[in-house]
Enzyme design. Structure first.
Site, mmCIF file in Angstrom:
data_model
loop_
_atom_site.group_PDB
_atom_site.id
_atom_site.type_symbol
_atom_site.label_atom_id
_atom_site.label_comp_id
_atom_site.label_asym_id
_atom_site.label_seq_id
_atom_site.Cartn_x
_atom_site.Cartn_y
_atom_site.Cartn_z
ATOM 1 N N HIS A 41 48.259 -15.674 -12.145
ATOM 2 C CA HIS A 41 49.510 -15.035 -12.547
ATOM 3 C C HIS A 41 49.274 -14.246 -13.830
ATOM 4 C CE1 HIS A 41 52.054 -18.151 -10.105
ATOM 5 N NE2 HIS A 41 51.171 -17.504 -9.372
ATOM 6 N N GLN A 231 51.468 -18.502 -4.874
ATOM 7 C CA GLN A 231 51.235 -17.875 -3.560
ATOM 8 C C GLN A 231 52.520 -17.168 -3.099
ATOM 9 O OE1 GLN A 231 49.930 -21.461 -3.878
ATOM 10 N NE2 GLN A 231 48.407 -20.204 -4.860
HETATM 11 P P1 GDP Z 1 51.390 -13.131 -9.295
HETATM 12 O O1 GDP Z 1 50.260 -13.898 -8.733
HETATM 13 O O2 GDP Z 1 52.565 -13.071 -8.365
HETATM 14 O O3 GDP Z 1 51.803 -13.580 -10.672
HETATM 15 O O4 GDP Z 1 50.883 -11.625 -9.435
HETATM 16 P P2 GDP Z 1 49.430 -11.155 -9.988
HETATM 17 O O5 GDP Z 1 49.394 -11.306 -11.465
HETATM 18 O O6 GDP Z 1 48.336 -11.782 -9.205
HETATM 19 O O7 GDP Z 1 49.437 -9.643 -9.542
HETATM 20 C C1 GDP Z 1 50.350 -8.728 -10.020
HETATM 21 C C2 GDP Z 1 49.589 -7.598 -10.717
HETATM 22 O O8 GDP Z 1 50.423 -6.489 -10.889
HETATM 23 C C3 GDP Z 1 49.127 -7.971 -12.131
HETATM 24 O O9 GDP Z 1 47.928 -7.312 -12.397
HETATM 25 C C4 GDP Z 1 50.259 -7.442 -13.000
HETATM 26 O O10 GDP Z 1 49.828 -7.136 -14.316
HETATM 27 C C5 GDP Z 1 50.631 -6.198 -12.266
HETATM 28 N N1 GDP Z 1 52.044 -5.797 -12.337
HETATM 29 C C6 GDP Z 1 53.140 -6.596 -12.356
HETATM 30 N N2 GDP Z 1 54.262 -5.840 -12.304
HETATM 31 C C7 GDP Z 1 53.864 -4.554 -12.240
HETATM 32 C C8 GDP Z 1 54.550 -3.310 -12.124
HETATM 33 O O11 GDP Z 1 55.773 -3.232 -12.040
HETATM 34 N N3 GDP Z 1 53.780 -2.179 -12.048
HETATM 35 C C9 GDP Z 1 52.427 -2.222 -12.101
HETATM 36 N N4 GDP Z 1 51.768 -1.060 -12.035
HETATM 37 N N5 GDP Z 1 51.741 -3.381 -12.209
HETATM 38 C C10 GDP Z 1 52.449 -4.526 -12.261
HETATM 39 P P1 IMO Z 2 49.204 -16.172 -6.448
HETATM 40 O O1 IMO Z 2 49.963 -17.385 -6.952
HETATM 41 C C1 IMO Z 2 47.227 -14.234 -3.079
HETATM 42 C C2 IMO Z 2 45.219 -16.867 -0.206
HETATM 43 C C3 IMO Z 2 43.704 -16.806 -0.117
HETATM 44 C C4 IMO Z 2 43.506 -17.165 1.338
HETATM 45 C C5 IMO Z 2 44.589 -18.208 1.592
HETATM 46 C C6 IMO Z 2 44.118 -19.639 1.492
HETATM 47 O O2 IMO Z 2 48.380 -15.516 -7.486
HETATM 48 O O3 IMO Z 2 50.126 -15.259 -5.723
HETATM 49 P P2 IMO Z 2 43.455 -21.207 -0.545
HETATM 50 O O4 IMO Z 2 42.417 -21.048 -1.615
HETATM 51 O O5 IMO Z 2 44.858 -21.325 -1.066
HETATM 52 O O6 IMO Z 2 43.130 -22.278 0.441
HETATM 53 O O7 IMO Z 2 43.389 -19.826 0.298
HETATM 54 O O8 IMO Z 2 45.592 -17.972 0.617
HETATM 55 N N1 IMO Z 2 45.755 -17.130 -1.556
HETATM 56 C C7 IMO Z 2 46.358 -16.211 -2.316
HETATM 57 N N2 IMO Z 2 46.559 -14.889 -2.103
HETATM 58 N N3 IMO Z 2 47.710 -14.826 -4.190
HETATM 59 C C8 IMO Z 2 47.553 -16.150 -4.394
HETATM 60 O O9 IMO Z 2 48.147 -16.818 -5.416
HETATM 61 C C9 IMO Z 2 46.817 -16.897 -3.451
HETATM 62 N N4 IMO Z 2 46.447 -18.194 -3.350
HETATM 63 C C10 IMO Z 2 45.827 -18.322 -2.177
HETATM 64 O O10 IMO Z 2 43.246 -15.514 -0.419
HETATM 65 O O11 IMO Z 2 43.791 -16.045 2.148
HETATM 66 MG MG MG Z 3 48.210 -13.657 -8.295
#
Ligand code: GDP
Ligand code: IMO
Ligand code: MG
Length: 429
Positions: A41, A231
């Site tokens: 995150h 996820q």
């Molecule tokens: P999460 O797992 O749901 O917390 O999301 P992640 O952090 O894995 O992925 C979201 C990505 O998008 C991160 O690199 C954030 O910094 C970026 N992000 C979040 N909101 C925005 C947005 O509104 N615009 C852009 N361009 N990037 C964003």
């Molecule tokens: P956040 O919280 C995106 C995907 C993996 C795989 C499947 C099973 O950042 O959104 P696992 O290791 O959980 O057994 O993998 O789930 N996966 C995610 N994809 N964001 C995640 O977490 C994920 N956590 C697991 O890529 O397809």
């Molecule tokens: Mg993520």
């Protein structure tokens, strides 16, 4: 009394961490209720960037209490690394991050089992994050798991028994993998185990709690709780694109089982989604783009995994899937992320229905594996830099129209629109 849940409506990485951080000042407690370090995150503010894996995203604003709930699976080694990095950047959490005694522990051998399971599956592998998530939840359900509370009670013997059991399983999985022509996984875990045991020691700096009592007492005394999902709903073990899912209930109900909160205590459910769609790992993805447009979304959106660095697969927004995930979670408010990524697209597509073996449907089917063809509507792009917008009034008309179109299709209000990764680039409506 107020318990709200924020969770992902797609295949993860919707931007949950960013918005939990934004909403934190409105709550007393922030909790994680499922998943583990498979999550990544990302938060950005004041020119700094953090990626959280097991620690809730409510740690940066206002010294709030954060809790890792019983539904989470915790790897002490990865937790230690995460907590030390945070402490080094000025965020010491030992006094206000509490861990449920009932959270299950990810052992070094769980990681090896994860790899061995994937090796046996060969081409049909899930594409897991390799963090031992599946095997740890398997042990939980098969009643073989070790929990955080076990650390305080005859732990060495319990750990040794679990490890011995796992090594036997790995050996037999390796034999199957080799027979199928796959590489066996290494069982040399000495170094990993040494570090992991240091992690177990480090974990003891934190307060282990009976989180269901603590959280319900907070609620009773009028405090508010924000539950942070990991996820996304399409990765839910019951309702996601099984078997290409994670091993926990990522839906709203997971907050009840993963924290010990009764369903009638849940208030708002914030459903978060991207203005398009992504997926990491294997499995079906009806609106996936294999062309230049998909590549353009990946490049502009920096769609690479926060945990594994893997390329995220990209495609258009899928409203069939979103209607389904809104239904499953009882979403009361929508949050749209990464709208700015589509700033330079002349037209934008949205999938409003599927053709399943030639028959059109708006209902998410049992399987989206084969024979599913998305039916699209095409909308005009806005060709404007949204990242500088400070209020809804500054949105170009075409973007306002896109929002109105989605709200109508999804029958749910979009209350927050994100126009960039920074905490400040968040607009409430
Ligand atoms: P999460 O797992 O749901 O917390 O999301 P992640 O952090 O894995 O992925 C979201 C990505 O998008 C991160 O690199 C954030 O910094 C970026 N992000 C979040 N909101 C925005 C947005 O509104 N615009 C852009 N361009 N990037 C964003
Ligand atoms: P956040 O919280 C995106 C995907 C993996 C795989 C499947 C099973 O950042 O959104 P696992 O290791 O959980 O057994 O993998 O789930 N996966 C995610 N994809 N964001 C995640 O977490 C994920 N956590 C697991 O890529 O397809
Ligand atoms: Mg993520």
């Amino acid at each position: 009394m107020k318990v709200d849940v924020l969770l992902g409506l797609q295949w993860g990485d919707e931007g949950k961490g960013k918005v939990v951080d934004v909403l934190t000042p409105r709550y007393d407690i922030v909790t994680r209720f499922q998943g583990g370090p498979n999550a990544g995150h990302t938060l950005e503010f004041n020119g700094e960037k953090y990626v959280l894996r097991s620690i809730p995203s409510g740690i940066f604003q206002g010294g709030k209490v954060n809790i890792i709930g019983n539904g989470v699976v915790l790897d002490p080694l990865l937790f230690m690394k995460e907590a030390i990095e945070l402490a080094q950047s000025g965020h010491d959490l030992t006094e206000r991050l509490f861990i449920s005694k009932k959270a299950h522990l990810i052992l070094p051998t769980h990681r090896v089992l994860d790899a061995a399971n994937e090796a046996v599956k060969g081409a049909a592998k899930i594409g897991t994050t390799g963090k031992g998530i599946g095997p740890t939840y398997t042990d939980k359900v098969s009643r073989n798991g070790l929990r955080v509370g076990d650390i305080l009670d005859n732990f060495e013997a319990k750990y040794a028994a679990a490890k011995a059991r796992h090594l036997e399983m790995i050996e037999s999985l390796n034999a199957i993998a080799v027979a199928k022509g796959s590489e066996p996984v290494s069982t040399d875990i000495a170094e990993l185990e040494k570090q992991w045991l240091e992690g177990v020691e480090y974990l003891k700096k934190f307060k282990f709690i009976d989180s269901e009592h603590v959280i319900n007492n907070y609620i009773k005394s009028g405090k508010s709780v924000l539950c942070e999902g990991a996820q996304g709903t399409l990765l839910d073990v019951d309702f996601g694109s099984y078997p290409f899912v994670t091993s926990s209930n990522t839906i709203c109900a997971g907050a009840c089982t993963g924290l010990g909160i009764a369903p009638n205590k849940i208030g708002d459910v914030f459903g978060i989604f991207k203005a398009y769609c992504t997926r990491v790992g294997s499995g079906p993805f009806p609106t996936e783009l294999f062309d230049e447009t998909g590549k353009k979304i990946r490049d502009i959106g920096h769609e690479y995994g926060a945990v594994t660095g893997r390329e995220r697969r990209c495609g258009w927004i899928d409203l069939v899937a979103l209607r389904y995930t809104i239904m499953l979670n009882g979403v009361t408010q929508l949050i749209m992320m990464k709208s700015d990524v589509l700033d330079t697209f002349a037209t934008i597509k949205a999938c409003t229905a599927y053709k399943v073996n030639g028959v059109e449907t708006t209902e998410f089917p049992f399987s989206i594996d084969e024979g599913v063809e998305p039916v699209y509507v095409e909308l005009p792009g806005w060709n404007t830099d949204l990242t500088k917008c400070k209020s809804e009034a500054e949105f170009p008309q075409a973007f306002k129209d896109y929002i109105a179109f989605l709200e109508k299709e999804l029958e749910t209000p979009i209350k927050i629109v994100s126009v960039g990764p920074d905490r400040e680039q968040t607009i409430e409506r």
